[in-house]
Design a protein around this motif. Structure first.
Motif, PDB file in Angstrom:
ATOM      1  N   MET A 156       9.045   5.096   6.224  1.00  0.00           N
ATOM      2  CA  MET A 156       8.803   4.251   7.379  1.00  0.00           C
ATOM      3  C   MET A 156       8.172   2.944   6.889  1.00  0.00           C
ATOM      4  SD  MET A 156       6.494   5.000  10.783  1.00  0.00           S
ATOM      5  CE  MET A 156       7.589   6.229  11.412  1.00  0.00           C
ATOM      6  N   SER A 157       8.610   1.821   7.417  1.00  0.00           N
ATOM      7  CA  SER A 157       8.093   0.522   6.992  1.00  0.00           C
ATOM      8  C   SER A 157       6.667   0.314   7.497  1.00  0.00           C
ATOM      9  CB  SER A 157       8.987  -0.599   7.521  1.00  0.00           C
ATOM     10  OG  SER A 157       8.789  -0.778   8.907  1.00  0.00           O
ATOM     11  N   ILE A 158       5.969  -0.601   6.856  1.00  0.00           N
ATOM     12  CA  ILE A 158       4.602  -0.929   7.274  1.00  0.00           C
ATOM     13  C   ILE A 158       4.608  -1.418   8.712  1.00  0.00           C
ATOM     14  CG2 ILE A 158       2.689  -2.530   6.902  1.00  0.00           C
ATOM     15  CD1 ILE A 158       3.255  -2.300   3.888  1.00  0.00           C
ATOM     16  N   GLN A 159       5.555  -2.275   9.067  1.00  0.00           N
ATOM     17  CA  GLN A 159       5.620  -2.805  10.433  1.00  0.00           C
ATOM     18  C   GLN A 159       5.867  -1.685  11.446  1.00  0.00           C
ATOM     19  OE1 GLN A 159       5.285  -6.292  11.637  1.00  0.00           O
ATOM     20  NE2 GLN A 159       4.856  -4.909  13.325  1.00  0.00           N
ATOM     21  N   SER A 160       6.783  -0.779  11.129  1.00  0.00           N
ATOM     22  CA  SER A 160       7.070   0.339  12.041  1.00  0.00           C
ATOM     23  C   SER A 160       5.849   1.225  12.230  1.00  0.00           C
ATOM     24  CB  SER A 160       8.223   1.188  11.508  1.00  0.00           C
ATOM     25  OG  SER A 160       9.406   0.428  11.470  1.00  0.00           O
ATOM     26  N   ARG A 161       5.173   1.497  11.136  1.00  0.00           N
ATOM     27  CA  ARG A 161       3.971   2.340  11.222  1.00  0.00           C
ATOM     28  C   ARG A 161       2.893   1.646  12.050  1.00  0.00           C
ATOM     29  NH1 ARG A 161       2.769   6.652   7.133  1.00  0.00           N
ATOM     30  NH2 ARG A 161       4.924   6.654   7.687  1.00  0.00           N
ATOM     31  N   LEU A 162       2.704   0.334  11.830  1.00  0.00           N
ATOM     32  CA  LEU A 162       1.712  -0.414  12.609  1.00  0.00           C
ATOM     33  C   LEU A 162       2.059  -0.378  14.090  1.00  0.00           C
ATOM     34  CD1 LEU A 162      -0.786  -2.180  12.882  1.00  0.00           C
ATOM     35  CD2 LEU A 162       0.648  -4.162  12.310  1.00  0.00           C
ATOM     36  N   ASN A 163       3.318  -0.597  14.419  1.00  0.00           N
ATOM     37  CA  ASN A 163       3.743  -0.538  15.822  1.00  0.00           C
ATOM     38  C   ASN A 163       3.441   0.828  16.428  1.00  0.00           C
ATOM     39  OD1 ASN A 163       4.713  -3.155  15.564  1.00  0.00           O
ATOM     40  ND2 ASN A 163       6.840  -2.526  15.361  1.00  0.00           N
ATOM     41  N   GLN A 164       3.707   1.872  15.666  1.00  0.00           N
ATOM     42  CA  GLN A 164       3.454   3.241  16.124  1.00  0.00           C
ATOM     43  C   GLN A 164       1.955   3.460  16.366  1.00  0.00           C
ATOM     44  OE1 GLN A 164       4.122   6.224  13.078  1.00  0.00           O
ATOM     45  NE2 GLN A 164       4.876   7.673  14.609  1.00  0.00           N
ATOM     46  N   TYR A 165       1.121   3.008  15.447  1.00  0.00           N
ATOM     47  CA  TYR A 165      -0.331   3.180  15.582  1.00  0.00           C
ATOM     48  C   TYR A 165      -0.883   2.354  16.744  1.00  0.00           C
ATOM     49  CZ  TYR A 165      -0.642   5.671  11.105  1.00  0.00           C
ATOM     50  OH  TYR A 165      -0.528   6.577  10.079  1.00  0.00           O
ATOM     51  N   LEU A 187      -2.901  -1.826   7.587  1.00  0.00           N
ATOM     52  CA  LEU A 187      -1.465  -2.112   7.707  1.00  0.00           C
ATOM     53  C   LEU A 187      -1.230  -3.578   8.051  1.00  0.00           C
ATOM     54  CD1 LEU A 187      -0.525   1.130   9.655  1.00  0.00           C
ATOM     55  CD2 LEU A 187       0.297   0.533   7.357  1.00  0.00           C
ATOM     56  N   PHE A 188      -2.042  -4.098   8.985  1.00  0.00           N
ATOM     57  CA  PHE A 188      -1.907  -5.494   9.388  1.00  0.00           C
ATOM     58  C   PHE A 188      -2.178  -6.431   8.206  1.00  0.00           C
ATOM     59  CE2 PHE A 188      -3.486  -9.409  11.447  1.00  0.00           C
ATOM     60  CZ  PHE A 188      -2.407  -9.675  12.267  1.00  0.00           C
ATOM     61  N   ALA A 189      -3.199  -6.126   7.428  1.00  0.00           N
ATOM     62  CA  ALA A 189      -3.518  -6.957   6.259  1.00  0.00           C
ATOM     63  C   ALA A 189      -2.392  -6.902   5.226  1.00  0.00           C
ATOM     64  CB  ALA A 189      -4.840  -6.514   5.646  1.00  0.00           C
ATOM     65  N   ALA A 190      -1.815  -5.717   5.018  1.00  0.00           N
ATOM     66  CA  ALA A 190      -0.700  -5.594   4.071  1.00  0.00           C
ATOM     67  C   ALA A 190       0.471  -6.475   4.507  1.00  0.00           C
ATOM     68  CB  ALA A 190      -0.264  -4.135   3.944  1.00  0.00           C
ATOM     69  N   LEU A 191       0.763  -6.492   5.793  1.00  0.00           N
ATOM     70  CA  LEU A 191       1.817  -7.369   6.309  1.00  0.00           C
ATOM     71  C   LEU A 191       1.450  -8.835   6.118  1.00  0.00           C
ATOM     72  CD1 LEU A 191       2.809  -5.604   9.642  1.00  0.00           C
ATOM     73  CD2 LEU A 191       4.252  -5.907   7.622  1.00  0.00           C
ATOM     74  N   HIS A 192       0.210  -9.170   6.409  1.00  0.00           N
ATOM     75  CA  HIS A 192      -0.280 -10.558   6.315  1.00  0.00           C
ATOM     76  C   HIS A 192      -0.095 -11.132   4.908  1.00  0.00           C
ATOM     77  CE1 HIS A 192      -2.927 -14.017   6.888  1.00  0.00           C
ATOM     78  NE2 HIS A 192      -3.627 -13.614   5.849  1.00  0.00           N
ATOM     79  N   ASP A 205      -7.818  -1.133  -0.331  1.00  0.00           N
ATOM     80  CA  ASP A 205      -6.895  -0.510   0.615  1.00  0.00           C
ATOM     81  C   ASP A 205      -5.468  -1.009   0.473  1.00  0.00           C
ATOM     82  OD1 ASP A 205      -9.172   0.676   2.168  1.00  0.00           O
ATOM     83  OD2 ASP A 205      -9.606  -1.446   2.448  1.00  0.00           O
ATOM     84  N   VAL A 206      -5.333  -2.255   0.030  1.00  0.00           N
ATOM     85  CA  VAL A 206      -4.043  -2.941  -0.013  1.00  0.00           C
ATOM     86  C   VAL A 206      -3.869  -3.561  -1.394  1.00  0.00           C
ATOM     87  CG1 VAL A 206      -2.771  -4.932   0.941  1.00  0.00           C
ATOM     88  CG2 VAL A 206      -4.044  -3.418   2.472  1.00  0.00           C
ATOM     89  N   VAL A 207      -2.628  -3.614  -1.852  1.00  0.00           N
ATOM     90  CA  VAL A 207      -2.307  -4.287  -3.104  1.00  0.00           C
ATOM     91  C   VAL A 207      -1.437  -5.495  -2.762  1.00  0.00           C
ATOM     92  CG1 VAL A 207      -1.204  -4.076  -5.358  1.00  0.00           C
ATOM     93  CG2 VAL A 207      -2.403  -2.104  -4.364  1.00  0.00           C
ATOM     94  N   GLY A 208      -1.906  -6.673  -3.146  1.00  0.00           N
ATOM     95  CA  GLY A 208      -1.161  -7.903  -2.882  1.00  0.00           C
ATOM     96  C   GLY A 208       0.076  -7.988  -3.758  1.00  0.00           C
ATOM     97  N   PRO A 209       0.969  -8.946  -3.463  1.00  0.00           N
ATOM     98  CA  PRO A 209       2.223  -9.043  -4.211  1.00  0.00           C
ATOM     99  C   PRO A 209       2.034  -9.319  -5.703  1.00  0.00           C
ATOM    100  CG  PRO A 209       2.012 -10.840  -2.616  1.00  0.00           C
ATOM    101  CD  PRO A 209       0.870  -9.922  -2.399  1.00  0.00           C
ATOM    102  N   ALA A 210       0.899  -9.908  -6.080  1.00  0.00           N
ATOM    103  CA  ALA A 210       0.626 -10.175  -7.495  1.00  0.00           C
ATOM    104  C   ALA A 210      -0.288  -9.107  -8.105  1.00  0.00           C
ATOM    105  CB  ALA A 210       0.000 -11.561  -7.647  1.00  0.00           C
ATOM    106  N   GLY A 211      -0.449  -7.973  -7.398  1.00  0.00           N
ATOM    107  CA  GLY A 211      -1.275  -6.892  -7.910  1.00  0.00           C
ATOM    108  C   GLY A 211      -2.744  -7.006  -7.553  1.00  0.00           C
TER     109      GLY A 211
END
Length: 134
Positions: free
Chosen positions: A1-10, A37-42, A57-63
């Motif tokens: 499940m995508s991050i966006q889908s999971r966020l919508n569900q929550y 989840l919101f921060a990961a999307l951001h 909690d989150v890993v950015g695109p550059a690690g």
């Protein structure tokens, strides 16, 4: 499940729980996860490999390792959830997310390098929202 889908569900679950009369304080775990989840999307990143990963909690695109703190509402004098100072060396960036408990809408209210954020904390690992937003 995508991050966006999971966020919508929550978010839907949060709204349902609130509509059923659950107090915001009873939904803290759900609220925290929504903020992550919101921060990961951001940032265009991903969730940490483990839930409750030490330090971040989150890993950015550059690690980059990102600690996410979620607050419910913007009450004056309210503290950002505590930061474990023993884990500070594991964090590169701190994002504070605000959850509107009435609507389950989320917004980024603070985003800063950990090296700049950490000196703002008191000895117990807390900082007020007022100190971050003014």
């Amino acid at each position: 499940m995508s991050i966006q889908s999971r966020l919508n569900q929550y978010q839907a679950l949060h709204r349902d729980e609130r509509a059923d009369g659950a107090p915001a304080g009873e939904l803290v775990g759900l609220s925290r996860r929504m903020g992550e989840l919101f921060a990961a999307l951001h940032v265009g990143g991903s969730m940490a490999d483990k839930v409750n990963q030490p330090g971040f909690d989150v890993v950015g695109p550059a690690g980059e390792r990102i600690s996410v703190k979620t607050v419910q509402g913007m009450a004056k004098g309210k503290d950002v959830p505590g930061f474990n100072l023993r884990m500070a060396h594991l964090v590169d960036r701190v994002i504070v997310v605000c959850l509107d408990p009435a609507t389950a809408e989320l917004s980024i209210i603070h985003d800063e390098a950990a090296a700049d954020f950490l000196p703002r904390l008191n000895r117990r690992g807390f900082v007020t929202l007022h100190a971050l937003t003014h």
